[in-house]
Every structure is written in structure tokens, then in C-alpha cells.
Write a protein that holds these residues in place. Structure first.
Motif, PDB file in Angstrom:
ATOM      1  N   SER A 185     118.327  -9.202  48.177  1.00 51.31           N
ATOM      2  CA  SER A 185     119.731  -8.973  48.503  1.00 51.31           C
ATOM      3  C   SER A 185     119.867  -8.235  49.831  1.00 51.31           C
ATOM      4  O   SER A 185     120.701  -8.599  50.659  1.00 51.31           O
ATOM      5  CB  SER A 185     120.402  -8.168  47.375  1.00 51.31           C
ATOM      6  N   ALA A 186     119.028  -7.223  50.029  1.00 54.00           N
ATOM      7  CA  ALA A 186     119.100  -6.447  51.273  1.00 54.00           C
ATOM      8  C   ALA A 186     118.726  -7.314  52.474  1.00 54.00           C
ATOM      9  O   ALA A 186     119.403  -7.285  53.503  1.00 54.00           O
ATOM     10  CB  ALA A 186     118.181  -5.234  51.190  1.00 54.00           C
ATOM     11  N   ALA A 187     117.665  -8.104  52.338  1.00 53.82           N
ATOM     12  CA  ALA A 187     117.203  -8.935  53.455  1.00 53.82           C
ATOM     13  C   ALA A 187     118.234  -9.997  53.822  1.00 53.82           C
ATOM     14  O   ALA A 187     118.413 -10.315  55.002  1.00 53.82           O
ATOM     15  CB  ALA A 187     115.877  -9.598  53.093  1.00 53.82           C
ATOM     16  N   ALA A 188     118.927 -10.533  52.815  1.00 52.76           N
ATOM     17  CA  ALA A 188     119.911 -11.582  53.074  1.00 52.76           C
ATOM     18  C   ALA A 188     121.299 -11.003  53.399  1.00 52.76           C
ATOM     19  O   ALA A 188     122.197 -11.743  53.792  1.00 52.76           O
ATOM     20  CB  ALA A 188     120.009 -12.504  51.861  1.00 52.76           C
ATOM     21  N   GLY A 189     121.460  -9.700  53.210  1.00 53.55           N
ATOM     22  CA  GLY A 189     122.757  -9.075  53.487  1.00 53.55           C
ATOM     23  C   GLY A 189     123.828  -9.440  52.471  1.00 53.55           C
ATOM     24  O   GLY A 189     125.013  -9.450  52.777  1.00 53.55           O
ATOM     25  N   TRP A 190     123.430  -9.717  51.224  1.00 54.20           N
ATOM     26  CA  TRP A 190     124.388 -10.126  50.197  1.00 54.20           C
ATOM     27  C   TRP A 190     125.090  -8.955  49.538  1.00 54.20           C
ATOM     28  O   TRP A 190     126.165  -9.128  48.959  1.00 54.20           O
ATOM     29  CB  TRP A 190     123.711 -10.982  49.119  1.00 54.20           C
ATOM     30  N   GLY A 191     124.470  -7.794  49.515  1.00 54.54           N
ATOM     31  CA  GLY A 191     125.090  -6.631  48.863  1.00 54.54           C
ATOM     32  C   GLY A 191     125.132  -6.728  47.345  1.00 54.54           C
ATOM     33  O   GLY A 191     125.955  -6.084  46.710  1.00 54.54           O
TER      34      GLY A 191
END
Length: 175
Positions: free
Chosen positions: A165-171
């Protein structure tokens, strides 16, 4: 199952790394030129095994259909939840904005974000166990986590999802 055709390609520039990939019906194994025939035999067998495991994971039936997800849930419920969690339906849904999956305990339904189609099987299994546990305990209290932690890779899977989630910026965070 018949052994695939294998082509070994040696390179003087390659020092340590061994790799393999499919090229049509042939498995190509790339080796350093300095390797002995014995080392070659070992690495060809090892790379065929790794390639097969990788392809098996990608072809996991749970990724293909809602029926396969339901079947996987039955297996996981039997293994980790004493067969007590019996969902009415389990289905893939378009990517959710803030969750990996969701469960409506009163209806017995579980929805799984399509973002999870490409995660390792043990991560998908954790998410399914998490949602199945909600059929037994609706909230996130101590009793709920006791059920979820029966799945041995819970902490590892939670870390994987947090990093994804952090790497993809999904939150997306844990419930």
C-alpha cells in the motif's frame, strides 16, 4: 507431466547469477561459463523447480473466479477456524479505495479487492482468514485476533500489505 525441453546458455560475462525463463515450449537456463557439468545439472533442476513453483502460484485457482475463492475459504475455514466460518458468498470486486476486503457478518458475504489478484497466495490466504474470522467475531477485539493468529503468516502478510500500500500510494491500512 513430461519434462520440458531445456536449453542451457553459458556466458563468460555471467559470474554468479543463474536465471531461467520460458521461450515458447523451451525453458532457457542462463549459467556462468565456468560452471562444471555437475553444477549445471544441479542448477537446471533447481531452476526448473523454481519456475514451476512460480507458474503454479500465478495460476492459483483462487485468483480466477468467485467459485474458486469460495472453495479456498472453505479450505481455510476448515484448517484455521474449526470449519465454523461459512460464508454465503465470496467474490472479487473492483479495487476498493480504503480496504483490501470487507465482510458483512449479518449477511455472510465477503468481498475481496481485485488488487489482491497478484499478491502471493499466503497473503491472499491471510486476507481471507481475516474476513472469515469476522463471520465469527464482528469487531477487531481480542477474540477476533485469536482466531486470525491461528494463521501462522498473519504478521508477515500484514507487513507485506502495508508495504504494498505504501509503495503504491494507496493509503490502505488494516481495519
Amino acid at each position: 507431466m513430461a519434462e520440458p525441453r531445456v536449453e542451457v546458455r553459458r556466458s563468460p560475462r555471467r559470474r554468479r547469477m543463474v536465471s531461467a525463463y520460458r521461450e515458447g515450449d523451451t525453458v532457457v537456463v542462463l549459467l556462468p561459463a565456468r560452471m562444471t557439468k555437475g553444477e549445471e545439472k544441479h542448477w537446471v533442476a533447481e531452476m526448473l523447480s523454481r519456475l514451476q513453483r512460480s507458474e503454479t502460484r500465478r495460476k492459483s485457482p483462487a485468483r480466477t473466479s468467485d467459485e474458486a475463492l469460495m472453495a479456498r475459504c472453505a479450505e481455510l475455514s476448515a484448517r484455521y477456524l474449526d470449519s465454523l466460518a461459512e460464508p454465503v458468498s465470496v467474490r472479487w470486486v473492483p479495487p476498493m479505495r480504503t480496504r483490501w476486503a470487507s465482510c458483512t457478518p449479518t449477511e455472510g458475504t465477503i468481498r475481496v479487492s481485485e488488487r489482491l489478484r497478484d499478491v502471493p497466495p499466503w497473503v491472499l490466504d491471510y486476507v481471507l482468514v481475516h474476513e472469515l474470522a469476522h463471520l465469527l467475531v464482528p469487531g477487531h477485539g481480542k477474540d477476533f485476533w485469536e482466531w486470525v493468529h491461528r494463521y501462522q503468516k498473519t504478521e508477515r502478510a500484514m507487513g507485506y500489505l502495508e508495504g504494498l500500500s505504501a509503495a503504491a500510494g494507496w493509503g490502505i491500512t488494516e481495519d
